[in-house]
Write a protein that holds these residues in place. Structure first.
Motif, mmCIF file in Angstrom:
data_model
loop_
_atom_site.group_PDB
_atom_site.id
_atom_site.type_symbol
_atom_site.label_atom_id
_atom_site.label_comp_id
_atom_site.label_asym_id
_atom_site.label_seq_id
_atom_site.Cartn_x
_atom_site.Cartn_y
_atom_site.Cartn_z
ATOM 1 N N ARG A 51 37.235 -73.428 -23.273
ATOM 2 C CA ARG A 51 38.345 -72.486 -23.090
ATOM 3 C C ARG A 51 38.996 -72.780 -21.733
ATOM 4 O O ARG A 51 38.344 -72.751 -20.702
ATOM 5 C CB ARG A 51 37.860 -71.052 -23.159
ATOM 6 C CG ARG A 51 39.025 -70.082 -23.242
ATOM 7 C CD ARG A 51 38.652 -68.739 -23.791
ATOM 8 N NE ARG A 51 38.059 -68.711 -25.108
ATOM 9 C CZ ARG A 51 38.744 -68.679 -26.256
ATOM 10 N NH1 ARG A 51 40.064 -68.713 -26.234
ATOM 11 N NH2 ARG A 51 38.124 -68.601 -27.405
ATOM 12 N N LEU A 52 40.299 -73.080 -21.763
ATOM 13 C CA LEU A 52 41.040 -73.379 -20.545
ATOM 14 C C LEU A 52 41.373 -72.088 -19.794
ATOM 15 O O LEU A 52 41.211 -70.988 -20.326
ATOM 16 C CB LEU A 52 42.318 -74.133 -20.898
ATOM 17 C CG LEU A 52 42.128 -75.456 -21.644
ATOM 18 C CD1 LEU A 52 43.485 -76.055 -21.999
ATOM 19 C CD2 LEU A 52 41.303 -76.431 -20.824
ATOM 20 N N GLU A 53 41.869 -72.224 -18.568
ATOM 21 C CA GLU A 53 42.200 -71.059 -17.739
ATOM 22 C C GLU A 53 43.273 -70.171 -18.370
ATOM 23 O O GLU A 53 43.269 -68.962 -18.175
ATOM 24 C CB GLU A 53 42.654 -71.512 -16.350
ATOM 25 C CG GLU A 53 41.523 -72.058 -15.511
ATOM 26 C CD GLU A 53 41.991 -72.454 -14.119
ATOM 27 O OE1 GLU A 53 43.094 -72.034 -13.711
ATOM 28 O OE2 GLU A 53 41.248 -73.171 -13.455
ATOM 29 N N ASN A 54 44.178 -70.774 -19.126
ATOM 30 C CA ASN A 54 45.237 -69.977 -19.758
ATOM 31 C C ASN A 54 44.777 -69.338 -21.077
ATOM 32 O O ASN A 54 45.566 -68.704 -21.767
ATOM 33 C CB ASN A 54 46.497 -70.815 -19.980
ATOM 34 C CG ASN A 54 46.274 -71.950 -20.960
ATOM 35 O OD1 ASN A 54 45.200 -72.107 -21.534
ATOM 36 N ND2 ASN A 54 47.294 -72.764 -21.138
ATOM 37 N N GLY A 55 43.507 -69.522 -21.460
ATOM 38 C CA GLY A 55 42.961 -68.907 -22.658
ATOM 39 C C GLY A 55 42.991 -69.774 -23.896
ATOM 40 O O GLY A 55 42.467 -69.389 -24.936
ATOM 41 N N THR A 56 43.593 -70.941 -23.795
ATOM 42 C CA THR A 56 43.663 -71.843 -24.936
ATOM 43 C C THR A 56 42.284 -72.433 -25.217
ATOM 44 O O THR A 56 41.576 -72.855 -24.302
ATOM 45 C CB THR A 56 44.653 -72.996 -24.656
ATOM 46 O OG1 THR A 56 45.906 -72.443 -24.282
ATOM 47 C CG2 THR A 56 44.813 -73.887 -25.866
ATOM 48 N N LEU A 57 41.912 -72.489 -26.483
ATOM 49 C CA LEU A 57 40.630 -73.049 -26.887
ATOM 50 C C LEU A 57 40.813 -74.498 -27.321
ATOM 51 O O LEU A 57 41.587 -74.788 -28.235
ATOM 52 C CB LEU A 57 40.028 -72.240 -28.038
ATOM 53 C CG LEU A 57 38.657 -72.676 -28.517
ATOM 54 C CD1 LEU A 57 37.605 -72.435 -27.439
ATOM 55 C CD2 LEU A 57 38.276 -71.944 -29.779
ATOM 56 N N VAL A 58 40.110 -75.413 -26.641
ATOM 57 C CA VAL A 58 40.126 -76.827 -27.017
ATOM 58 C C VAL A 58 38.975 -77.028 -27.993
ATOM 59 O O VAL A 58 37.813 -76.846 -27.624
ATOM 60 C CB VAL A 58 39.954 -77.739 -25.780
ATOM 61 C CG1 VAL A 58 39.934 -79.197 -26.199
ATOM 62 C CG2 VAL A 58 41.035 -77.469 -24.760
#
Length: 98
Positions: A51-58
């Motif tokens: 999970r990236l800092e902006n909330g996007t899930l890779v």
């Protein structure tokens, strides 16, 4: 997906390393010192992804049941119910087999 009650977190994967052959095709038993460590493993459980800092899930690049090429060094050894497994990050894998 959980494996024996163990669920890796984030972008981590639980892997069972392939076992080296202990006998030649002719039936000769090989001593442990001459057996090579194989860099192939089977993915047994995967986390949800990074999970990236902006909330996007890779999402994970591997899934349960796939065969992967492991780095020579790295990973964390985990013992579950008397068996040894390795815990790797998704980014540590060198490739996967089809």
């Amino acid at each position: 997906m959980a494996f024996r009650g163990f669920l890796p977190l984030m972008n981590r994967c639980l892997v069972r390393r392939a076992v080296a052959e202990t006998k030649t095709a002719g039936g000769i038993m090989l001593p442990e010192t001459s057996q090579s460590k194989l860099n192939i493993g089977e993915v047994l459980a995967v986390g949800e992804g990074l999970r990236l800092e902006n909330g996007t899930l890779v999402p994970m690049s591997v899934s349960v049941g796939e065969k992967v090429l492991l780095p020579e060094f790295g990973g964390s050894e985990v013992e579950l119910e008397g068996e040894k497994y390795m815990l790797y990050r998704d980014l540590d894998f060198l490739g996967k087999f089809h």
